[in-house]
Scaffold this active site. Structure first.
Site, PDB file in Angstrom:
ATOM      1  N   GLN A 153       2.438 -38.682   5.924  1.00 17.99           N
ATOM      2  CA  GLN A 153       1.879 -38.765   4.573  1.00 17.99           C
ATOM      3  C   GLN A 153       2.312 -40.074   3.906  1.00 17.99           C
ATOM      4  OE1 GLN A 153      -0.320 -36.608   3.314  1.00 17.99           O
ATOM      5  NE2 GLN A 153      -0.477 -37.682   1.373  1.00 17.99           N
ATOM      6  N   ASP A 169      -5.242 -39.060  11.146  1.00 18.08           N
ATOM      7  CA  ASP A 169      -5.679 -39.731   9.919  1.00 18.08           C
ATOM      8  C   ASP A 169      -6.655 -40.868  10.201  1.00 18.08           C
ATOM      9  OD1 ASP A 169      -4.863 -38.824   7.408  1.00 18.08           O
ATOM     10  OD2 ASP A 169      -2.815 -39.513   7.723  1.00 18.08           O
ATOM     11  N   LYS A 208      -2.845 -29.259   2.820  1.00 18.70           N
ATOM     12  CA  LYS A 208      -3.238 -29.484   4.216  1.00 18.70           C
ATOM     13  C   LYS A 208      -2.732 -28.337   5.098  1.00 18.70           C
ATOM     14  CE  LYS A 208      -3.366 -34.515   3.688  1.00 18.70           C
ATOM     15  NZ  LYS A 208      -2.748 -35.822   3.921  1.00 18.70           N
TER      16      LYS A 208
HETATM   17  N1  GUN Z   1      -1.944 -40.548   1.030  1.00 21.39           N
HETATM   18  C1  GUN Z   1      -3.082 -40.507   0.294  1.00 21.39           C
HETATM   19  N2  GUN Z   1      -4.132 -40.168   1.064  1.00 21.39           N
HETATM   20  C2  GUN Z   1      -3.658 -40.005   2.329  1.00 21.39           C
HETATM   21  C3  GUN Z   1      -4.254 -39.640   3.578  1.00 21.39           C
HETATM   22  O1  GUN Z   1      -5.467 -39.428   3.694  1.00 21.39           O
HETATM   23  N3  GUN Z   1      -3.401 -39.564   4.627  1.00 21.39           N
HETATM   24  C4  GUN Z   1      -2.078 -39.822   4.535  1.00 21.39           C
HETATM   25  N4  GUN Z   1      -1.325 -39.735   5.636  1.00 21.39           N
HETATM   26  N5  GUN Z   1      -1.487 -40.160   3.400  1.00 21.39           N
HETATM   27  C5  GUN Z   1      -2.276 -40.246   2.308  1.00 21.39           C
END
Ligand code: GUN
Length: 293
Positions: free
Chosen positions: A97, A120, A53
């Protein structure tokens, strides 16, 4: 013959579109979008997702930073950081996350995020807005799946879609989006308590597999001509690779693909699109903020 959906290429096209927008913002003296990521603990998959990311943000010209905590950080410290980011004018969007360690409540953490900075799209306000069809940040993986379906012109109106998995991150939100006006699929959500998932899948024109069991969807569960979207990304051991593992999806790709009209590979299907969705949401947050100044 099936069409292999190239998520890597579509994601790269979208990153280029976003880079062009950022260049324009810069040229006009605007504020470059800024995304902050909070990572708690040392989950290997999470570390790799977060690194990607940050790399994506760099590539499109966003500002980005990482706030990293050890596994034993207290919930109140994380909530304190969230309050700080909510108040920070310079931050357009941020994410925490997941998964979090057991002693930290995912719900409390997500609900503490200012919905206008929820890159998100996990906050109940954004999930609610999405559900009733109002503009909102969309959860990254469902957004990515929808974008692939649109860009490959996969027919959805009146089609039967079976989503396997009911997580808050993928299964549930994607099921809501697939039944939205304009997409118009007839959606069934199957999960761990659904009997005979194979028989349900056999009736599906579109299968979205998001249950996290590698190779679960077999060829005898798939109708000829179905479109299959594989969201699984389980690390399975692999002695042929120096790192000792490879990603495996929820679909038995080799045997399922010949029956499909469209299918996503793992890796290189949904994953790159999930990453790009976060960039889209961050760009939208920055634009909304500057239009409200
Ligand atoms: N863990 C797995 N996929 C995601 C996501 O799209 N966002 C976040 N914050 N954590 C995750």
């Amino acid at each position: 013959m099936y069409t292999l959906i190239d998520g890597k290429k579509v994601a790269s096209d979208i990153r280029r579109e976003i880079s062009e927008e950022v260049a324009k913002i810069k040229k006009e003296g605007g504020k470059v979008p800024n995304l902050v990521t909070i990572l708690v603990g040392d989950n290997a998959s999470s570390q790799s997702y977060v690194a990607n990311k940050l790399k994506d943000c760099q590539e499109v010209g966003f500002e980005s930073s990482l706030v990293k905590y050890d596994t034993d950080i207290s919930e109140s410290e994380v909530l304190g950081k969230i309050a700080e980011l909510n108040a920070d004018e310079h931050v357009d969007g941020f994410i925490v996350q997941l998964p979090l360690p057991d002693h930290i409540s995912e719900h409390r953490v997500i609900e503490a995020i200012d919905p206008s900075k929820d890159a998100d799209g996990f906050h109940p306000v954004n999930i609610g807005r999405m559900t009733i069809g109002l503009p909102s940040y969309l959860p990254a993986t469902p957004y990515g799946i929808l974008e692939l379906i649109k860009r490959y012109n996969i027919p959805t109106a009146g089609k039967r879609c079976v989503v396997v998995g009911r997580s808050n991150i993928v299964g549930r939100p994607v099921s809501i989006l697939m039944s939205r006006k304009g997409i118009d699929a007839t959606v069934t959500v199957a999960h761990s308590r659904t009997p005979n998932i194979g028989a349900l899948l056999l009736e599906a024109d579109i299968v979205i597999a998001a249950l996290g069991i590698p190779g679960f969807v077999k060829a005898d569960m798939i109708k000829h001509g179905a479109a299959v979207i594989d969201v699984g990304t389980t690390r399975v051991s692999c002695d042929d690779l120096p790192r000792g593992w490879r990603l495996k999806g929820d679909v038995d790709f080799e045997n399922v693909a010949p029956k499909c009209s469209f299918i996503t590979p793992v890796p290189g299907g949904v994953g790159p699109m999930t990453r790009v969705a976060l960039l889209k949401n961050t760009l939208m947050a920055a634009k909304l903020k500057s239009s409200n100044r």
